[in-house]
Design a protein around this motif. Sequence first.
Motif, PDB file in Angstrom:
ATOM      1  N   GLY A 120      -7.116  14.785  19.926  1.00  0.00           N
ATOM      2  CA  GLY A 120      -7.886  13.552  19.907  1.00  0.00           C
ATOM      3  C   GLY A 120      -7.354  12.489  18.977  1.00  0.00           C
ATOM      4  O   GLY A 120      -7.798  11.337  19.046  1.00  0.00           O
ATOM      5  N   SER A 121      -6.433  12.845  18.081  1.00  0.00           N
ATOM      6  CA  SER A 121      -5.831  11.903  17.106  1.00  0.00           C
ATOM      7  C   SER A 121      -6.867  10.940  16.520  1.00  0.00           C
ATOM      8  O   SER A 121      -6.708   9.719  16.600  1.00  0.00           O
ATOM      9  N   PRO A 122      -7.959  11.461  15.909  1.00  0.00           N
ATOM     10  CA  PRO A 122      -9.021  10.564  15.443  1.00  0.00           C
ATOM     11  C   PRO A 122      -8.600   9.636  14.314  1.00  0.00           C
ATOM     12  O   PRO A 122      -9.113   8.517  14.210  1.00  0.00           O
ATOM     13  N   PHE A 123      -7.669  10.063  13.446  1.00  0.00           N
ATOM     14  CA  PHE A 123      -7.284   9.248  12.289  1.00  0.00           C
ATOM     15  C   PHE A 123      -5.900   8.621  12.464  1.00  0.00           C
ATOM     16  O   PHE A 123      -5.246   8.275  11.477  1.00  0.00           O
ATOM     17  N   ASN A 124      -5.483   8.424  13.690  1.00  0.00           N
ATOM     18  CA  ASN A 124      -4.142   7.890  13.931  1.00  0.00           C
ATOM     19  C   ASN A 124      -3.985   6.463  13.421  1.00  0.00           C
ATOM     20  O   ASN A 124      -2.889   6.048  13.038  1.00  0.00           O
ATOM     21  N   SER A 125      -5.075   5.686  13.383  1.00  0.00           N
ATOM     22  CA  SER A 125      -4.985   4.261  13.030  1.00  0.00           C
ATOM     23  C   SER A 125      -5.477   3.951  11.627  1.00  0.00           C
ATOM     24  O   SER A 125      -5.722   2.782  11.310  1.00  0.00           O
ATOM     25  N   LEU A 126      -5.627   4.964  10.776  1.00  0.00           N
ATOM     26  CA  LEU A 126      -6.141   4.698   9.430  1.00  0.00           C
ATOM     27  C   LEU A 126      -5.255   3.733   8.657  1.00  0.00           C
ATOM     28  O   LEU A 126      -5.745   2.949   7.842  1.00  0.00           O
ATOM     29  N   GLY A 127      -3.947   3.800   8.889  1.00  0.00           N
ATOM     30  CA  GLY A 127      -3.034   2.933   8.147  1.00  0.00           C
ATOM     31  C   GLY A 127      -3.227   1.456   8.432  1.00  0.00           C
ATOM     32  O   GLY A 127      -2.694   0.612   7.702  1.00  0.00           O
ATOM     33  N   LYS A 128      -3.977   1.107   9.482  1.00  0.00           N
ATOM     34  CA  LYS A 128      -4.216  -0.294   9.827  1.00  0.00           C
ATOM     35  C   LYS A 128      -5.394  -0.905   9.070  1.00  0.00           C
ATOM     36  O   LYS A 128      -5.624  -2.110   9.185  1.00  0.00           O
ATOM     37  N   LEU A 129      -6.167  -0.077   8.344  1.00  0.00           N
ATOM     38  CA  LEU A 129      -7.341  -0.594   7.640  1.00  0.00           C
ATOM     39  C   LEU A 129      -6.918  -1.524   6.504  1.00  0.00           C
ATOM     40  O   LEU A 129      -5.941  -1.267   5.799  1.00  0.00           O
ATOM     41  N   THR A 130      -7.666  -2.570   6.327  1.00  0.00           N
ATOM     42  CA  THR A 130      -7.394  -3.553   5.274  1.00  0.00           C
ATOM     43  C   THR A 130      -8.543  -3.572   4.276  1.00  0.00           C
ATOM     44  O   THR A 130      -9.672  -3.174   4.606  1.00  0.00           O
ATOM     45  N   PRO A 131      -8.300  -4.014   3.039  1.00  0.00           N
ATOM     46  CA  PRO A 131      -9.373  -4.077   2.049  1.00  0.00           C
ATOM     47  C   PRO A 131     -10.558  -4.902   2.546  1.00  0.00           C
ATOM     48  O   PRO A 131     -10.391  -5.957   3.163  1.00  0.00           O
ATOM     49  N   GLY A 132     -11.752  -4.394   2.281  1.00  0.00           N
ATOM     50  CA  GLY A 132     -12.977  -5.064   2.690  1.00  0.00           C
ATOM     51  C   GLY A 132     -13.545  -4.578   4.012  1.00  0.00           C
ATOM     52  O   GLY A 132     -14.665  -4.942   4.372  1.00  0.00           O
ATOM     53  N   THR A 133     -12.780  -3.746   4.761  1.00  0.00           N
ATOM     54  CA  THR A 133     -13.274  -3.241   6.041  1.00  0.00           C
ATOM     55  C   THR A 133     -14.431  -2.278   5.806  1.00  0.00           C
ATOM     56  O   THR A 133     -14.324  -1.357   4.987  1.00  0.00           O
ATOM     57  N   PRO A 134     -15.559  -2.432   6.518  1.00  0.00           N
ATOM     58  CA  PRO A 134     -16.694  -1.525   6.313  1.00  0.00           C
ATOM     59  C   PRO A 134     -16.510  -0.187   7.043  1.00  0.00           C
ATOM     60  O   PRO A 134     -15.930  -0.121   8.126  1.00  0.00           O
ATOM     61  N   ILE A 135     -17.016   0.857   6.414  1.00  0.00           N
ATOM     62  CA  ILE A 135     -17.040   2.204   6.995  1.00  0.00           C
ATOM     63  C   ILE A 135     -18.473   2.717   6.886  1.00  0.00           C
ATOM     64  O   ILE A 135     -19.068   2.660   5.802  1.00  0.00           O
ATOM     65  N   GLU A 136     -19.028   3.198   7.979  1.00  0.00           N
ATOM     66  CA  GLU A 136     -20.408   3.687   8.002  1.00  0.00           C
ATOM     67  C   GLU A 136     -20.419   5.201   8.203  1.00  0.00           C
ATOM     68  O   GLU A 136     -19.709   5.720   9.067  1.00  0.00           O
ATOM     69  N   VAL A 137     -21.231   5.878   7.410  1.00  0.00           N
ATOM     70  CA  VAL A 137     -21.384   7.325   7.534  1.00  0.00           C
ATOM     71  C   VAL A 137     -22.875   7.654   7.514  1.00  0.00           C
ATOM     72  O   VAL A 137     -23.578   7.291   6.555  1.00  0.00           O
ATOM     73  N   THR A 138     -23.348   8.332   8.550  1.00  0.00           N
ATOM     74  CA  THR A 138     -24.757   8.710   8.654  1.00  0.00           C
ATOM     75  C   THR A 138     -24.905  10.200   8.406  1.00  0.00           C
ATOM     76  O   THR A 138     -24.233  11.015   9.050  1.00  0.00           O
ATOM     77  N   THR A 139     -25.771  10.564   7.464  1.00  0.00           N
ATOM     78  CA  THR A 139     -26.056  11.959   7.158  1.00  0.00           C
ATOM     79  C   THR A 139     -27.566  12.184   7.234  1.00  0.00           C
ATOM     80  O   THR A 139     -28.318  11.292   7.633  1.00  0.00           O
ATOM     81  N   GLY A 140     -27.980  13.356   6.822  1.00  0.00           N
ATOM     82  CA  GLY A 140     -29.406  13.656   6.789  1.00  0.00           C
ATOM     83  C   GLY A 140     -30.168  12.825   5.776  1.00  0.00           C
ATOM     84  O   GLY A 140     -31.404  12.793   5.794  1.00  0.00           O
ATOM     85  N   GLN A 141     -29.470  12.109   4.889  1.00  0.00           N
ATOM     86  CA  GLN A 141     -30.099  11.244   3.895  1.00  0.00           C
ATOM     87  C   GLN A 141     -30.099   9.778   4.305  1.00  0.00           C
ATOM     88  O   GLN A 141     -30.548   8.936   3.549  1.00  0.00           O
ATOM     89  N   GLY A 142     -29.575   9.475   5.490  1.00  0.00           N
ATOM     90  CA  GLY A 142     -29.550   8.096   5.958  1.00  0.00           C
ATOM     91  C   GLY A 142     -28.127   7.582   6.111  1.00  0.00           C
ATOM     92  O   GLY A 142     -27.152   8.345   6.084  1.00  0.00           O
ATOM     93  N   LYS A 143     -28.002   6.262   6.271  1.00  0.00           N
ATOM     94  CA  LYS A 143     -26.698   5.637   6.488  1.00  0.00           C
ATOM     95  C   LYS A 143     -26.126   5.141   5.164  1.00  0.00           C
ATOM     96  O   LYS A 143     -26.786   4.450   4.404  1.00  0.00           O
TER      97      LYS A 143
END
Length: 323
Positions: free
Chosen positions: A165-188
């Motif tokens: 699935g190559s999920p992290f193939n494009s990580l090198g394209k991220l630039t400073p300030g880009t938002p990342i969202e992670v949802t767990t049992g405690q919320g987003k």
Amino acid sequence: MTTVLTPPSQPPPQSSAALPPTPPPMGADVPRPGPGEHRPPARPGLALAGAALCVLAAVLLGFAANLTVVGHLKHARDQQTSFDELRKQLALGTAPVGQRTFDGKTLGMGAPVALLRIPSLGLREVVAEGTTSGVLMSGPGHRRDTALPGQEGTSVIMGRQWGYGSPFNSLGKLTPGTPIEVTTGQGKAVYEVLGVRRPGDKLPAPLAQGRGRLTLMTASGPPYTPAGVLRVDAALTTPIQPSPPRPLRSGWISPAEEALGGDNGAWLAVFLWSQGLLLAALLTVWLHRTWGTWQTWIAAGPVLTALGVAVSGAATRILPNLL
């Protein structure tokens, strides 16, 4: 006196059985002996060579399939299953928030713990617990000895660069300030990218108390030949969530869960599947002599392919977990 001439003596006629068989004309089809008819003696050396070629072809085909089509299909199937399970747990309020389940049991390897979204990359992946090669075949994994996303401290999530699935193939394209969202049992929890680190780059500043950080990790280098580890650091911008006690302290994980680690526990599966593949290859060679070419490959081809995929799938777990 009359002379009587006698004809020269003729050799006695030979029966057709005593004559050598007439060779067929060049290019003509030679009929194959049917069942029960005489066949040339078997050559064990050729049989073993044929079986070895069958095994080699099946394994190479299996590797190509596992790292491309079959691996991507497995990743998509496992992601859908994990997403359904995580959504159910979030709805019931039983999603894990630490190293133990809601009823106090140790969280199992491969259990879904979070939903990772990076809108700029179009990425949405369910994160599982653990970072072994087997876990990362199904998607990104959370390093077990770090905090969950949204909690105080550094949370580490690893994912493959090219395979499954190559999920992290494009990580090198991220630039400073880009938002990342992670949802767990405690919320987003929302993070903001600080930068991309490659081998040899400067480490980020130590994390202050009461702050949270997310580090995404994958392989760097050409496809399927990892040369190092690429990291993306992001700072938590939402409020810190409570951190339950963690029995597994930092560094208390197996070498198979480290970056670019391989799972040596997969050797037994490789050995057992290889035995099955070898037996199938020997049977294929025997059937080829007694049954026919097309009949043999129609029957044995799918079996050899399936066993080759199984052998290479087990062997892939021995390779670096981030490739």
